[in-house]
Design a protein around this motif. Structure first.
Motif, mmCIF file in Angstrom:
data_model
loop_
_atom_site.group_PDB
_atom_site.id
_atom_site.type_symbol
_atom_site.label_atom_id
_atom_site.label_comp_id
_atom_site.label_asym_id
_atom_site.label_seq_id
_atom_site.Cartn_x
_atom_site.Cartn_y
_atom_site.Cartn_z
ATOM 1 N N ASP A 1 -1.806 0.236 -0.552
ATOM 2 C CA ASP A 1 -0.425 -0.189 -0.335
ATOM 3 C C ASP A 1 -0.059 -1.280 -1.329
ATOM 4 O OD1 ASP A 1 -0.146 1.552 1.735
ATOM 5 O OD2 ASP A 1 -0.185 0.052 3.334
ATOM 6 N N ARG A 2 1.184 -1.263 -1.728
ATOM 7 C CA ARG A 2 1.650 -2.284 -2.675
ATOM 8 C C ARG A 2 2.851 -3.003 -2.085
ATOM 9 N NH1 ARG A 2 3.773 -0.901 -8.737
ATOM 10 N NH2 ARG A 2 5.097 -2.738 -8.988
ATOM 11 N N ILE A 3 2.739 -4.317 -1.986
ATOM 12 C CA ILE A 3 3.839 -5.134 -1.475
ATOM 13 C C ILE A 3 4.685 -5.562 -2.664
ATOM 14 C CG2 ILE A 3 4.453 -7.251 -0.241
ATOM 15 C CD1 ILE A 3 1.800 -6.975 1.253
ATOM 16 N N THR A 4 5.969 -5.252 -2.628
ATOM 17 C CA THR A 4 6.841 -5.495 -3.776
ATOM 18 C C THR A 4 7.868 -6.592 -3.541
ATOM 19 O OG1 THR A 4 8.396 -3.787 -3.040
ATOM 20 C CG2 THR A 4 6.607 -3.101 -4.518
ATOM 21 N N GLY A 5 7.978 -7.072 -2.322
ATOM 22 C CA GLY A 5 8.961 -8.117 -2.073
ATOM 23 C C GLY A 5 8.905 -8.614 -0.642
ATOM 24 N N ILE A 6 9.698 -9.622 -0.374
ATOM 25 C CA ILE A 6 9.821 -10.198 0.967
ATOM 26 C C ILE A 6 11.296 -10.311 1.301
ATOM 27 C CG2 ILE A 6 9.487 -12.282 2.370
ATOM 28 C CD1 ILE A 6 6.873 -12.742 0.976
ATOM 29 N N GLY A 7 11.693 -9.752 2.445
ATOM 30 C CA GLY A 7 13.096 -9.799 2.837
ATOM 31 C C GLY A 7 13.955 -9.046 1.845
ATOM 32 N N ASP A 8 14.961 -9.737 1.330
ATOM 33 C CA ASP A 8 15.866 -9.104 0.365
ATOM 34 C C ASP A 8 15.366 -9.195 -1.073
ATOM 35 O OD1 ASP A 8 17.603 -8.466 2.401
ATOM 36 O OD2 ASP A 8 18.723 -10.358 2.241
ATOM 37 N N ARG A 9 14.292 -9.940 -1.305
ATOM 38 C CA ARG A 9 13.780 -10.105 -2.664
ATOM 39 C C ARG A 9 12.869 -8.936 -3.033
ATOM 40 N NH1 ARG A 9 11.036 -15.728 -3.678
ATOM 41 N NH2 ARG A 9 11.043 -14.850 -5.795
ATOM 42 N N ALA A 10 13.138 -8.327 -4.160
ATOM 43 C CA ALA A 10 12.330 -7.195 -4.633
ATOM 44 C C ALA A 10 11.751 -7.530 -6.004
ATOM 45 C CB ALA A 10 13.179 -5.931 -4.702
ATOM 46 N N GLY A 11 10.829 -6.700 -6.460
ATOM 47 C CA GLY A 11 10.259 -6.879 -7.793
ATOM 48 C C GLY A 11 9.421 -8.129 -7.934
ATOM 49 N N ARG B 1 -1.421 -5.479 -4.809
ATOM 50 C CA ARG B 1 -1.949 -4.219 -4.310
ATOM 51 C C ARG B 1 -3.142 -4.495 -3.399
ATOM 52 N NH1 ARG B 1 -2.348 -1.801 -8.756
ATOM 53 N NH2 ARG B 1 -0.428 -0.595 -8.637
ATOM 54 N N ILE B 2 -3.155 -3.871 -2.223
ATOM 55 C CA ILE B 2 -4.144 -4.178 -1.196
ATOM 56 C C ILE B 2 -5.426 -3.378 -1.421
ATOM 57 C CG2 ILE B 2 -4.625 -4.032 1.286
ATOM 58 C CD1 ILE B 2 -1.625 -4.548 1.716
ATOM 59 N N ASP B 3 -6.558 -4.098 -1.339
ATOM 60 C CA ASP B 3 -7.864 -3.470 -1.441
ATOM 61 C C ASP B 3 -8.440 -3.173 -0.060
ATOM 62 O OD1 ASP B 3 -10.319 -2.746 -3.071
ATOM 63 O OD2 ASP B 3 -11.145 -4.279 -1.737
ATOM 64 N N SER B 4 -8.295 -4.125 0.878
ATOM 65 C CA SER B 4 -8.806 -3.921 2.233
ATOM 66 C C SER B 4 -8.086 -4.853 3.196
ATOM 67 C CB SER B 4 -10.322 -4.154 2.290
ATOM 68 O OG SER B 4 -10.641 -5.467 1.864
ATOM 69 N N VAL B 5 -8.119 -4.490 4.483
ATOM 70 C CA VAL B 5 -7.502 -5.285 5.548
ATOM 71 C C VAL B 5 -8.607 -5.970 6.336
ATOM 72 C CG1 VAL B 5 -6.074 -5.199 7.635
ATOM 73 C CG2 VAL B 5 -5.542 -3.706 5.686
ATOM 74 N N VAL B 6 -8.471 -7.288 6.538
ATOM 75 C CA VAL B 6 -9.532 -8.058 7.200
ATOM 76 C C VAL B 6 -9.072 -8.703 8.498
ATOM 77 C CG1 VAL B 6 -10.760 -8.494 5.041
ATOM 78 C CG2 VAL B 6 -8.996 -10.095 5.793
#
Length: 438
Positions: free
Chosen positions: A240-250, A224-229
């Protein structure tokens, strides 16, 4: 400074809980007009730091800082003072009082220790509440150690129940698996499907003996993102929450860090959750393997139950009751020779290591409440030499009307002291072996 701080906490804790234990005996003895010859904080073999006499009681401070003791006239105790028993019985002696009064004096130390634990838990509940990680808040499930995997758990599993009891608090997972008297069933959610794991008692004991409960289940942290640098990541926002890359989730935080690092100098296509929407975003990865964001330092929500003063009192009783029940289950396991759990017993070093390496009053008081309950439970066991042994003989007299002879009491006291000495040597020998020789 870690060792001195632990030692200081150890001695302060034991002075409190043993001193209050003996105060229970003292107060009830005086309530029934029983003469108390000595009341000491710390022990005084050979000499005391100071002492004074008020009435027929000598009060003092010993030099050996391990609790304290009270010497009640006319009672067979660890002092083994048989001379006082040879003389005529005085009205103000312990042995001259009715059985029900002697019984109350005997159990008063245990009651005082339980009351101490209740008071501490109530005070902590009122001032600080109860902080916990809710099992339902661990959305990505857990990462399990090797011992857990051998029991059937898999990384990402979300534990729903163990032994038929719903798991609400993350901290209760290992407790539910350690305090067992038979096989266990665990229900986990895996790939949106419920699975039941049947775990034999023998496997649980093996896990415990191998200390597989350490880091048994670790919450998987969200990315989960706190700030953009970095300007290149300007399309991302806080929360924002990043949950995967490409076809990979979770994917969890560790997996995403590794995947982004592996793409150093290139690009990655991220799966991003924002509010109720999900979208893909392609970003460049620096040569250092980063995308230019700082992560939320507290990605998991820690909840706190708050109590009013009136609510804190029953909360104190509840927490003390749960601790007594859990410790009793521990003793039942130790009593089963096939479990070999007696090898886990520890002495002064093991107890000292319970305390935090840095001074923390909240942690100190919680550990003091826990050890006060241990002292209470151990003392009420019907073993000669302990309060429970004395109480058992007195209870026998109350039921049958026949008083146990002083000769039998003295013999039982010798046997009890021998057993206690053997136990002290064994548990501290375990400490020496584990911490210095193993």
């Amino acid at each position: 400074m870690e060792i001195p701080i632990k030692i200081l906490q150890f001695f302060l804790c034991f002075t409190l809980i043993v001193g209050l234990h003996e105060l229970g005996h003292f107060l009830t003895a005086r309530l029934f007009r029983i003469r108390v010859e000595k009341f000491y904080i710390f022990f005084d073999p050979w000499f005391s730091l100071f002492k004074f006499r008020r009435g027929e009681t000598e009060y003092g401070l010993g030099w050996l800082p391990l609790g304290g003791y009270v010497k009640i006239a006319g009672m067979v105790d660890e002092s083994m003072d048989k001379e006082q028993l040879a003389g005529p019985v005085r009205r103000d002696e312990f042995r001259a009082k009715p059985a029900w009064q002697r019984f109350i004096v005997m159990i008063a130390g245990v009651v005082m220790n339980l009351a101490t634990a209740v008071a501490i838990y109530a005070a902590v509940s009122y001032r600080a509440g109860e902080s916990y990680l809710a099992n339902d808040d661990v959305e990505l499930g857990y990462a399990f150690n090797e011992s857990a995997r051998t029991l059937g758990f898999r990384d990402g599993d979300r534990i729903r129940s163990i032994g038929g009891e719903r798991i609400d608090d993350y901290a209760s997972i290992t407790t539910a698996l350690l305090l067992v008297d038979g096989d266990r069933e665990a229900v986990v959610e895996r790939d949106d499907t419920l699975h039941t794991l049947r775990i034999p008692f023998e496997r649980l004991i093996e896990m415990r003996r191998a200390k597989g409960y350490e880091h048994f289940a670790t919450p998987r942290l969200p990315f989960r993102i706190d700030s953009v640098v970095a300007p290149a990541a300007a399309q991302l926002r806080r929360g924002d929450r990043i949950t995967g890359i490409g076809d990979r989730a979770g994917m969890d935080q560790q997996q995403l860090r590794e995947a982004i690092r592996a793409a150093a100098g290139g690009t990655v296509t991220l799966r991003v959750e924002r509010a109720d929407s999900t979208f893909a975003l392609t970003l460049p990865v620096s040569d250092e393997g980063t995308i230019g964001v700082l992560l939320d330092p507290a990605p998991l929500r820690i909840r706190t139950r708050r109590y009013t003063f009136a609510e804190a009192i029953p909360a104190g009783f509840r927490r003390a009751g749960e601790t007594v029940a859990n410790y009793w289950e521990q003793l039942k396991l130790i009593a089963k020779p096939e479990t070999k759990m007696y090898e886990e017993l520890g002495g002064f070093i093991a107890i000292g290591n319970l305390f935090a390496p840095e001074w923390n009053w909240l942690d100190f008081w919680l550990k003091t409440a826990f050890l006060s309950i241990i002292l209470a439970v151990m003392n009420i066991l019907p073993i000669p030499g302990l309060d429970g042994g004395h109480a058992l003989f007195t209870f026998w007299e109350m039921v049958t009307g026949r008083k146990v002879s002083e000769r039998v009491l003295v013999a039982a006291q010798y046997i009890g002291l021998a057993l206690l000495l053997a136990l002290v040597l064994y548990v501290n020998g375990n400490d020496i072996y584990r911490f210095f020789l193993k």
